[in-house]
Write a protein that holds these residues in place. Structure first.
Motif, PDB file in Angstrom:
ATOM      1  N   GLU A 165       0.819  -1.212   0.000  1.00 21.90           N
ATOM      2  CA  GLU A 165       0.000   0.000   0.000  1.00 21.90           C
ATOM      3  C   GLU A 165       0.852   1.261   0.000  1.00 21.90           C
ATOM      4  N   GLU A 200      -4.056   1.184  -9.437  1.00 22.39           N
ATOM      5  CA  GLU A 200      -4.668  -0.101  -9.788  1.00 22.39           C
ATOM      6  C   GLU A 200      -5.529  -0.013 -11.036  1.00 22.39           C
ATOM      7  N   GLU A 201      -5.844   1.202 -11.504  1.00 24.95           N
ATOM      8  CA  GLU A 201      -6.650   1.370 -12.713  1.00 24.95           C
ATOM      9  C   GLU A 201      -5.806   1.286 -13.985  1.00 24.95           C
ATOM     10  N   SER A 223       4.159  -4.226 -11.764  1.00 26.38           N
ATOM     11  CA  SER A 223       3.107  -4.440 -10.764  1.00 26.38           C
ATOM     12  C   SER A 223       2.657  -5.894 -10.769  1.00 26.38           C
ATOM     13  N   ALA A 257       2.895  -8.496  -7.760  1.00 26.53           N
ATOM     14  CA  ALA A 257       1.559  -8.792  -7.223  1.00 26.53           C
ATOM     15  C   ALA A 257       1.638 -10.006  -6.301  1.00 26.53           C
TER      16      ALA A 257
END
Length: 689
Positions: A36, A128-129, A162, A166
């Motif tokens: 985060e 995240e988009e 990312s 992940a």
């Protein structure tokens, strides 16, 4: 009501366990939340004082909003010019879609006529988009008939990074813990104690992650996926190593004491100094990274040191409390019996000690020759950076698209070098750039983005985009940047700055070289001082530091062969040698600390010659187990498909095993046995016969 001493000594372990259970329950979830506050934006980790970093700050003035470009590349079976109108319409259709910002460029045909290229500017804060935005771009681009579509550029690379990171918290932690658990079950031949050790490691990781989360959330430290992964491995490995040392000593003391409290007290008294000294070498070695000019190196320093402090805190509080309450049941189904001997007189380590005692000079000469032969290959390890197509261990989509882009367009297409200069001298700067060897095209940036218009001037400064002939990540491109800086600053243009991706790679390489020159001697000096304080000697610490440094060079030599001929890497990240040095030297000294602190203890009781033999025999099994555990945990970094972490994983895992099995088991004991009492000079052991 007064508390009796007996009741007090039972109460303290219970309170410690309750405190750690509270820490685990409240802070444990932070081990999965570092993502985060992590950033994988590589621009955030540039050299702080480098020229390319200054360009990043200046070029923001030339954009009304900072953007993240995605490069669309189409390849066709026929002439690409026929598909150009449809490709341009596909790009135009993205106007106003979520995440897309700025003016959409038309599709450009490659010189060979077999490909098209278009650039879509995205908002940099998509987070995240971003995958969804890239999916929309791909869907629009795929409407061009007769073409194959790829997405390259910073946006696609960030998305692939990312994906690579992940689930890093869960996956990496799971692999590391399962690996450690299996090794501990084999080492202890016990069912309960491995679970206690693992629990202590997880508690220390939760505490470390909570502290790092709070600091990163307040911008005190930076965390990226690499630092995040290394923290988990470092804490689990270190906490397990310290636990192995303490529990091995506790088992010895249970053979001498009927009282479990007395056994824990004796084990702590005899091992806390070595554990704290070992932790201090690693923590201080990591903190030396604060001297680096690379922000991600500086981030790893305090983050790693916090992890080590939490690991040693758990090993010296939670674990002793658990051992007091469990007693001999901790080793079930085996149960150490009172009155047993603390000396191991048989087994492989007794045979190794006998060999060292019989022919010390022969043993250290052979070991030294083998290490020197490996170290001779160290200069062949190239650390000029990892090419874009090797950043991911597997062929990521952005890498394949970038490779396609490079096949049809100039190597630097889509990733221009940026020159910022005074507007009044712009013509001279453009002319100098065009005549620089390795430059394919030069274009002053205009307000509308269309070529041929008036340059866009902000506060008397103008921007020029320079396309290089070579791939942006190649050595040839870096050489071109060096020539370009000289050319555009000739005469009165001394204030011209050259930046962009290639310049950033060039500056990172130069900064990494400077960091190694500065940080390596600092780390060696810090470790030497810690060893002097622990061993009360000057010659022994110098000997230990020299042997672990040699082990590091030997590991680099082997890594050079493996990276080239097994993994197929053509280069290593500039930070890999420094990371490898800090981890290997600091962690390698750990095992020598465990050995030599025990050798000193036994030498004070039994004399110098007997001390080295007893120390080797009594610590051989536990230190080898600790080395295997640490090597296995660092090898777990290989589950993340990034070349940087794969290289770090191999160097540390192989280097730790080499140090454990050769340096600490053969070279150091044989040297100490051959030198004899003078190795402890000028301490009182150095005067014993």
């Amino acid at each position: 009501m007064s508390v009796t001493p007996r009741r007090a000594r039972r109460l303290v372990p219970v309170l410690l366990l309750i405190a750690w259970l509270g820490i685990g329950g409240a802070l444990g979830p932070f081990a999965g939340r570092l993502g985060e506050v992590a950033t994988n934006d590589q621009a955030a980790f540039l050299p702080r004082s480098a020229e390319s970093t200054k360009v990043v700050a200046e070029q923001r003035a030339f954009s009304r909003a900072e953007t993240l470009p995605a490069i669309v590349v189409w390849t066709t079976r026929g002439e690409a010019s026929g598909a150009q109108p449809a490709a341009t319409r596909a790009l135009a259709s993205l106007a106003g879609t979520p995440g897309v910002t700025g003016r959409l460029s038309p599709a450009l045909v490659s010189r060979d006529g077999a490909a098209l290229q278009g650039v879509v500017q995205l908002r940099p804060d998509l987070g995240e988009e971003l995958p969804a935005a890239l999916d929309r771009i791909r869907a629009a681009a795929e409407r061009v008939p007769g073409t194959t579509v790829g997405l390259a550029g910073p946006a696609a690379t960030r998305a692939d990074l990312s994906d690579a990171f992940a689930g890093i918290d869960g996956l990496l932690l799971l692999v590391a813990l399962i690996t450690v658990l299996v090794i501990l079950l084999l080492v202890y031949r016990s069912l309960l104690l491995p679970l206690v050790v693992i629990l202590g490691s997880v508690f220390s990781l939760g505490l470390a992650c909570a502290v790092v989360y709070a600091l990163a959330d307040h911008d005190v430290v930076r965390v990226d996926g690499q630092v995040q992964g290394i923290l988990s491995i470092l804490v689990i490995g270190a906490a397990t190593d310290y636990a192995l040392l303490l529990t091995a000593r506790y088992r010895e003391e249970l053979g001498l004491h009927d009282d479990r409290f007395a056994a824990v007290r004796a084990a702590l008294r005899q091992s806390w100094g070595a554990i704290v000294a070992s932790a201090a070498t690693v923590a201080l070695g990591l903190l030396a990274l604060l001297l680096s000019d690379l922000t991600n190196n500086r981030a790893l320093g305090p983050v790693g040191a916090i992890g080590i402090v939490c690991a040693v805190l758990s090993a010296l509080t939670f674990l002793p409390a658990a051992l007091v309450l469990l007693g001999r049941a901790a080793y079930w189904p085996a149960k150490p019996r009172p009155g047993g001997s603390a000396d191991a007189s048989t087994g492989v380590w007794r045979r190794i000690a006998d060999l060292v005692d019989r022919a010390p000079r022969k043993v250290w000469a052979i070991a030294l020759a083998a290490l020197l032969a490996c170290a001779a290959l160290a200069p062949t390890l190239t650390s000029k950076g990892v090419p874009l197509d090797e950043i991911f261990v597997d062929d990521a989509p952005s890498v394949a698209a970038q490779r396609t882009l490079g096949e049809h367009f100039p190597g630097g297409a889509g990733n221009p070098t940026v020159v910022i200069a005074d507007a009044g001298r712009l013509d001279r700067v453009v002319a100098a750039a065009r005549t620089t060897e390795g430059v394919a095209a030069v274009a002053p940036v205009t307000r509308s983005g269309r070529p041929g218009e008036e340059p866009f001037v902000v506060d008397g400064r103008a921007r020029v985009d320079v396309t290089l002939e070579s791939a942006a990540d190649s050595d040839a491109a870096k050489d071109t940047v060096a020539r370009l800086r000289t050319a555009v600053r000739a005469g009165p243009d001394a204030d011209a700055l050259v930046g962009g991706y290639t310049a950033q790679q060039y500056d990172t390489l130069r900064t990494a070289e400077r960091d190694r020159t500065l940080i390596v001697p600092v780390v060696l000096a810090v470790i030497f001082l810690v060893l002097v304080g622990l061993l009360r000697s000057l010659l022994a610490p110098a000997l230990l530091v020299a042997t672990v440094a040699l082990n590091f060079l030997a590991t680099l030599g082997i890594a050079s062969l493996v990276f080239t001929h097994v993994f197929g890497f053509t280069g290593t990240d500039p930070s890999v040698p420094l990371y490898g040095f800090v981890f290997l030297v600091a962690l390698g000294v750990d095992y020598n600390i465990f050995l030599m602190s025990r050798v000193r203890e036994e030498s004070l009781r039994h004399g110098v010659r007997e001390g080295i033999l007893r120390g080797l025999v009594t610590t051989g099994g536990v230190i080898t187990s600790a080395g295997v555990v640490l090597a296995a945990t660092f090898a777990a970094l290989g589950v993340i498909p990034l070349a940087f972490l794969a290289q770090i994983a191999f160097i540390v895992a192989f280097g730790v095993l080499l140090d454990t099995l050769v340096v600490r088991s053969l070279l150091v004991p044989a040297l100490v046995r051959d030198i004899g009492a003078p190795v402890w000079w000028p301490g009182r052991l150095g005067r014993k016969r």
